[in-house]
Design an enzyme around this catalytic site. Structure first.
Site, PDB file in Angstrom:
ATOM      1  N   THR A 209       0.843  -1.203   0.000  1.00 40.99           N
ATOM      2  CA  THR A 209       0.000   0.000   0.000  1.00 40.99           C
ATOM      3  C   THR A 209       0.873   1.245   0.000  1.00 40.99           C
ATOM      4  O   THR A 209       2.004   1.220   0.474  1.00 40.99           O
ATOM      5  CB  THR A 209      -0.929   0.059   1.232  1.00 40.99           C
ATOM      6  N   HIS A 262      -1.333  -4.256   7.959  1.00 40.30           N
ATOM      7  CA  HIS A 262      -2.485  -5.130   8.202  1.00 40.30           C
ATOM      8  C   HIS A 262      -3.769  -4.309   8.367  1.00 40.30           C
ATOM      9  O   HIS A 262      -4.026  -3.712   9.427  1.00 40.30           O
ATOM     10  CB  HIS A 262      -2.217  -5.974   9.457  1.00 40.30           C
TER      11      HIS A 262
HETATM   12  N1  GLY Z   1      -3.544  -1.836   4.373  1.00 37.82           N
HETATM   13  C1  GLY Z   1      -3.937  -2.374   3.158  1.00 37.82           C
HETATM   14  C2  GLY Z   1      -4.860  -3.509   3.263  1.00 37.82           C
HETATM   15  O1  GLY Z   1      -4.907  -4.157   4.294  1.00 37.82           O
HETATM   16  O2  GLY Z   1      -5.557  -3.786   2.315  1.00 37.82           O
END
Ligand code: GLY
Length: 359
Positions: A209, A262
Site C-alpha cells: 500500500t 495489516h
Molecule cells: N492496508 C492495506 C490492506 O490491508 O488492504
C-alpha cells in the site's frame, strides 16, 4: 521526528504476552532533537520517496494538498514493480486485481473513496472525482467501475505477467488437497525467484500500500491512500485503505495521518482517526502514531492474530503530519521506514519509531 542519524526513541522488545503489555511503554533514550517544522511537507510509506517529492513540488506550485497527494501516489499506482498498488498489484485469490483508494481534504472535510475497483489503473484519481463530483463518499465494485467509465477513465488489464505467475504459484502451493499442481521448474522462474527473495516463501501474504499525507504552505492538509490490498485476498475483501478514519484521515484544524500494513488492525482501532485525535490533544505526530499502535496491541485479542510470543502477528505502519509541518511515523515492529520531503530539501527515508523489536 525520527531520523536515522539521530539517537531516537525506541521501545522495549517483548518476548511474551505479559511482556507485550509492558512493551508499549517507551524505554531507553528519549526522542532526539526535532527539526523545526517546514511547509510544505509530505510524508508517506517507504515506497513513496518519489511521491513525496512530487507532492511537495506541486504544493510549492500552488496545488492543494489533496491534489498533490493524488499526483504523488500516481507514480506508484503506475509502477509495475510495486506489487502492492495499482498496475502490477497482486490479485485476489481468483487472480483478479481489485483496487481500493481514498482521498480526504482537511479544509472542506470532504472525502472520496472506491473499493474493489477493477481495471482502472489510478483508483486514487477516481476517488478524487467521487469527492468532487458526487454528494457521496464511497463507491464499490461494479458501481465504482461504472462511475469511473462515466468520467472517462480508461479500462485496462492490470494483471502483469509477473503478478499472474506469482498468483499461480501461490494458488498451486496453497493447499495440499486441491486439484492444482505446481510445475517442477516453476521456482526457477526469474519472477518467482525475485518475489521469494523480496518477500520470503513462508507466509506468502505480505502487505503493502501507499499512504501520503501532505501539508501545504499555509497549513492546509490533505491525504490519500491507495492499494491493491492484501495479497490473494478473498474476492470483495476491502481493507482499511478506502475507509475514512481507518487507512487515512485529516482535519484542517489539526493534521493528517494514514497507514499501511495489516488493514483489519487499522479498521478495528480506527487507526488514522485515532492518530489525528491524539494530535488534537497535543501529541506530536510520532507520539500520536505510537499511542495509536498501543491501542492496536490492546485490541489484538484473539489467538490467531498473535504470534507465539503474544504480540500481534501482523505489522501496521502509521504516518502523520500536523498542520505546523511536523511529521512522524511509527510501526508495531522495528525495521520500517517512511518517506518524507520538506520544502527545499531532497526526499529521504527515515526510520519509524516502533513498539517491538522484530524477531
Ligand atoms: N492496508 C492495506 C490492506 O490491508 O488492504
Amino acid at each position: 521526528m525520527s531520523d536515522t542519524s539521530l539517537t531516537r526513541r525506541q521501545f522495549l522488545a517483548a518476548t511474551s504476552a505479559a511482556a507485550a503489555a509492558a512493551a508499549v511503554r517507551p524505554a531507553g533514550a528519549g526522542p532526539g532533537p526535532t527539526p523545526a517544522p517546514v511547509r510544505p511537507v509530505a510524508v508517506a510509506s517507504a515506497n513513496g520517496l518519489a511521491a513525496v517529492k512530487l507532492a511537495v513540488d506541486q504544493m510549492t506550485g500552488g496545488a492543494a494538498p489533496v491534489d498533490a497527494a493524488v499526483a504523488g501516489v500516481a507514480i506508484v499506482e503506475a509502477d509495475p514493480e510495486d506489487l502492492t498498488v495499482g498496475y502490477g498489484g497482486l490479485p485476489n485469490e481468483e487472480g483478479v486485481v481489485q483496487l481500493d483508494a481514498a482521498v480526504m481534504d482537511g479544509t472542506t472535510m470532504r472525502a472520496g473513496a472506491v473499493a474493489a475497483l477493477e481495471r482502472i489503473k489510478h483508483p486514487a484519481r477516481v476517488a478524487l472525482e467521487v469527492m468532487r463530483r458526487t454528494t457521496r463518499i464511497l463507491l464499490v465494485g461494479e458501481g465504482a467501475l461504472k462511475f469511473a467509465r462515466a468520467h472517462g477513465f480508461p479500462e485496462e488489464n492490470l494483471l502483469t505477467e509477473r503478478a499472474r505467475k506469482i498468483w499461480l504459484y501461490w494458488k498451486e502451493n496453497a493447499a495440499p488437497k486441491d486439484d492444482w499442481l505446481p510445475a517442477a521448474s516453476e521456482v526457477d522462474d526469474p519472477d518467482l525467484k525475485w518475489f521469494i527473495t523480496k518477500y520470503g516463501d513462508s507466509m506468502f501474504r505480505p502487505t503493502g500500500t501507499i499512504h501520503l499525507s501532505a501539508v501545504g504552505p499555509d497549513g492546509a492538509v490533505g491525504c490519500c491512500t491507495t492499494t491493491s490490498g492484501l495479497f490473494f485476498k478473498l474476492p470483495g475483501r476491502v481493507g482499511d485503505s478506502p475507509l475514512v478514519g481507518c487507512g487515512l484521515y485529516c482535519d484542517g484544524e489539526v493534521g493528517t495521518a494514514g497507514g499501511t500494513g495489516h488493514g483489519e488492525s487499522a479498521i478495528i482501532s480506527c487507526g488514522a482517526h485515532t492518530v489525528v485525535e491524539l494530535m488534537r490533544q497535543g501529541k506530536s505526530p510520532e507520539a500520536a502514531c505510537l499511542a495509536t499502535l498501543e491501542r492496536v496491541v490492546a485490541n489484538t485479542r484473539v489467538a490467531w492474530l498473535k504470534d507465539a510470543t503474544g504480540r500481534p502477528a501482523n505489522n501496521l505502519n502509521l504516518y502523520a503530519a500536523n498542520r505546523a509541518g511536523e511529521v512522524g511515523g511509527a510501526a508495531l515492529f522495528s525495521g520500517s521506514r517512511f518517506a518524507v520531503c520538506r520544502a527545499g530539501e531532497p526526499a529521504r527515508l527515515v526510520d519509524c519509531a516502533y513498539l517491538f523489536k522484530k524477531g
